[in-house]
Scaffold this motif. Structure first.
Motif, mmCIF file in Angstrom:
data_model
loop_
_atom_site.group_PDB
_atom_site.id
_atom_site.type_symbol
_atom_site.label_atom_id
_atom_site.label_comp_id
_atom_site.label_asym_id
_atom_site.label_seq_id
_atom_site.Cartn_x
_atom_site.Cartn_y
_atom_site.Cartn_z
ATOM 1 N N TYR A 12 0.858 -1.245 0.158
ATOM 2 C CA TYR A 12 -0.140 -0.205 0.236
ATOM 3 C C TYR A 12 0.097 1.487 -0.071
ATOM 4 N N THR A 13 2.174 1.432 0.548
ATOM 5 C CA THR A 13 2.469 2.399 1.087
ATOM 6 C C THR A 13 3.476 2.942 0.164
ATOM 7 N N LEU A 14 3.958 1.542 -0.706
ATOM 8 C CA LEU A 14 4.649 1.472 -2.748
ATOM 9 C C LEU A 14 3.423 2.605 -3.816
ATOM 10 N N LEU A 15 2.285 1.939 -2.977
ATOM 11 C CA LEU A 15 1.375 2.283 -4.362
ATOM 12 C C LEU A 15 0.995 4.232 -3.969
ATOM 13 N N LEU A 16 0.742 4.266 -2.675
ATOM 14 C CA LEU A 16 0.912 5.899 -2.752
ATOM 15 C C LEU A 16 2.048 6.316 -2.917
ATOM 16 N N ILE A 17 3.510 5.774 -3.337
ATOM 17 C CA ILE A 17 4.697 6.567 -3.678
ATOM 18 C C ILE A 17 3.992 7.078 -4.724
ATOM 19 N N VAL A 18 3.454 6.006 -5.742
ATOM 20 C CA VAL A 18 3.366 5.955 -6.960
ATOM 21 C C VAL A 18 2.785 6.956 -7.303
ATOM 22 N N LEU A 19 1.841 7.128 -6.684
ATOM 23 C CA LEU A 19 0.740 8.197 -6.512
ATOM 24 C C LEU A 19 1.425 10.120 -6.736
ATOM 25 N N ALA A 20 1.782 9.792 -4.851
ATOM 26 C CA ALA A 20 2.548 10.943 -4.416
ATOM 27 C C ALA A 20 3.603 11.575 -5.790
ATOM 28 N N LEU A 21 4.278 10.316 -6.443
ATOM 29 C CA LEU A 21 5.267 10.647 -7.910
ATOM 30 C C LEU A 21 4.385 11.146 -8.701
ATOM 31 N N GLY A 22 3.234 11.168 -9.007
ATOM 32 C CA GLY A 22 2.164 11.596 -10.078
ATOM 33 C C GLY A 22 2.352 12.994 -10.069
ATOM 34 N N VAL A 23 1.159 13.096 -8.274
ATOM 35 C CA VAL A 23 0.630 14.283 -7.862
ATOM 36 C C VAL A 23 1.997 14.904 -7.995
ATOM 37 N N ILE A 24 3.450 14.736 -8.002
ATOM 38 C CA ILE A 24 4.447 16.023 -8.307
ATOM 39 C C ILE A 24 4.542 16.038 -10.076
ATOM 40 N N MET A 25 5.051 15.323 -10.693
ATOM 41 C CA MET A 25 4.288 15.584 -12.105
ATOM 42 C C MET A 25 4.224 16.555 -12.722
ATOM 43 N N LEU A 26 3.011 15.668 -12.065
ATOM 44 C CA LEU A 26 1.303 16.921 -12.626
ATOM 45 C C LEU A 26 1.929 18.317 -12.240
ATOM 46 N N SER A 27 2.056 18.449 -10.793
ATOM 47 C CA SER A 27 2.409 20.285 -10.326
ATOM 48 C C SER A 27 3.603 20.528 -10.979
ATOM 49 N N LEU A 28 4.444 19.626 -11.250
ATOM 50 C CA LEU A 28 5.478 21.020 -12.301
ATOM 51 C C LEU A 28 5.399 20.399 -13.504
ATOM 52 N N ARG A 29 4.389 20.352 -14.326
ATOM 53 C CA ARG A 29 3.732 20.103 -15.293
ATOM 54 C C ARG A 29 4.719 19.049 -16.120
ATOM 55 N N LEU A 30 5.624 18.479 -16.032
ATOM 56 C CA LEU A 30 6.168 17.512 -16.378
ATOM 57 C C LEU A 30 5.326 16.153 -17.194
ATOM 58 N N VAL A 31 3.807 16.232 -16.939
ATOM 59 C CA VAL A 31 2.997 15.245 -17.558
ATOM 60 C C VAL A 31 1.980 15.987 -18.146
ATOM 61 N N SER A 32 1.090 15.820 -18.964
ATOM 62 C CA SER A 32 0.580 16.493 -19.643
ATOM 63 C C SER A 32 -0.915 16.490 -19.216
ATOM 64 N N LEU A 33 -1.806 16.708 -18.854
ATOM 65 C CA LEU A 33 -3.245 17.649 -18.327
ATOM 66 C C LEU A 33 -4.117 16.590 -19.483
ATOM 67 N N GLU A 34 -3.843 16.286 -20.219
ATOM 68 C CA GLU A 34 -4.050 15.935 -21.031
ATOM 69 C C GLU A 34 -4.366 14.226 -21.188
ATOM 70 N N ILE A 35 -2.912 14.069 -20.697
ATOM 71 C CA ILE A 35 -2.665 12.388 -20.642
ATOM 72 C C ILE A 35 -3.941 12.151 -19.327
ATOM 73 N N ILE A 36 -3.703 12.848 -18.071
ATOM 74 C CA ILE A 36 -4.389 12.403 -17.266
ATOM 75 C C ILE A 36 -5.829 11.832 -17.672
ATOM 76 N N TRP A 37 -6.556 13.421 -17.828
ATOM 77 C CA TRP A 37 -8.294 13.503 -18.674
ATOM 78 C C TRP A 37 -8.643 11.914 -19.370
ATOM 79 N N THR A 38 -7.832 11.912 -19.743
ATOM 80 C CA THR A 38 -7.588 10.937 -20.939
ATOM 81 C C THR A 38 -7.525 9.231 -19.988
ATOM 82 N N SER A 39 -7.375 9.370 -19.694
ATOM 83 C CA SER A 39 -7.045 7.871 -18.323
ATOM 84 C C SER A 39 -8.361 7.598 -17.587
ATOM 85 N N LEU A 40 -8.616 9.174 -16.605
ATOM 86 C CA LEU A 40 -9.722 9.315 -15.895
ATOM 87 C C LEU A 40 -10.913 8.731 -16.507
ATOM 88 N N SER A 41 -10.933 9.438 -18.492
ATOM 89 C CA SER A 41 -11.897 9.440 -18.853
ATOM 90 C C SER A 41 -12.872 7.556 -19.084
#
Length: 180
Positions: A12-41
Motif C-alpha cells: 500500500y505504501t509503494l502504491l501511495l509513493i507512485v501516486l505521490a510521484l504522479g501528483v508531483i509530476m503533474l504539479s511541475l508540469r512534467l506530465v500533460s494534463l490531457e494524458i490524465i483526463w484521457t486516463s480518467l475518461s
C-alpha cells in the motif's frame, strides 16, 4: 500489527509513493494534463475500476483500525497483594508449567500454551506425549492436579482451565531439559 498487515502496508505504501510521484509530476508540469483526463475518461463507467477502489478502501480501513486498535492480549498477569501489584509474565507461567509436566513420570514431551484474559482468567493448554506403559487418564489427571497446585502455590492465582491433549504415545525418548 501482524505480518500480513505489514505486507499489505508495504504494498500500500509503494502504491501511495507512485501516486505521490504522479501528483508531483503533474504539479511541475512534467506530465500533460490531457494524458490524465484521457486516463480518467477511460475509467468512467468501468465496474472493474469501482471494484479496485473498493479493495483500496477496505485495505485502508483495515490498516487504519489495525493501527489504532489496542492489543487484547496481555503479556502479564497482575496479582494484587496488600503491598501492591505483582506483574507475572505469561512466558514465566509457561516455563513453570513446563517444569511441572516434565517431572511427571510417563510424560515424554510437553508443549505449553498459556492465555490470560481479565474476564475468563488463566487458561493453560498442554500438548503432551506420554510413554506407552503409562495409564493415560491417570497421567493426565496427575498433570492437571500438579499444575493447578504448583501455579496456585508459586504464582498465587487459580488456573481456571487446564486442558490436555495427548498428541502421541511413544517410546521415543527425548532427554528432559535440566533447570539450572
Amino acid at each position: 500489527m501482524g505480518i500480513i498487515d505489514r505486507i499489505i502496508l508495504s504494498i500500500y505504501t509503494l502504491l501511495l509513493i507512485v501516486l505521490a510521484l504522479g501528483v508531483i509530476m503533474l504539479s511541475l508540469r512534467l506530465v500533460s494534463l490531457e494524458i490524465i483526463w484521457t486516463s480518467l475518461s477511460y475509467i468512467y463507467g468501468q465496474w472493474e475500476a469501482g471494484l479496485a477502489g473498493l479493495v483500496f478502501l477496505l485495505i485502508s480501513l483495515r490498516l487504519f483500525f489495525a493501527g489504532i486498535r489496542p492489543k487484547n492480549r496481555r503479556d502479564t498477569i497482575v496479582h494484587h497483594t496488600e503491598m501492591g501489584n505483582v506483574h507475572i509474565s505469561v512466558s514465566a507461567v509457561e516455563n513453570l508449567v513446563e517444569k511441572v509436566t516434565r517431572i511427571i513420570r510417563g510424560v515424554r514431551d510437553a508443549k505449553i500454551s498459556v492465555v490470560h484474559d481479565e474476564q475468563t482468567g488463566l487458561k493453560i493448554s498442554i500438548r503432551a506425549s506420554v510413554s506407552p506403559e503409562s495409564n493415560v487418564p491417570a497421567v493426565t489427571s496427575e498433570i492437571q492436579q500438579r499444575v493447578k497446585e504448583y501455579i496456585k502455590n508459586t504464582v498465587g492465582i487459580d488456573a481456571v482451565e487446564i486442558s490436555i491433549i495427548v498428541e502421541n504415545i511413544s517410546n521415543d525418548f527425548k532427554p528432559k531439559q535440566r533447570v539450572k
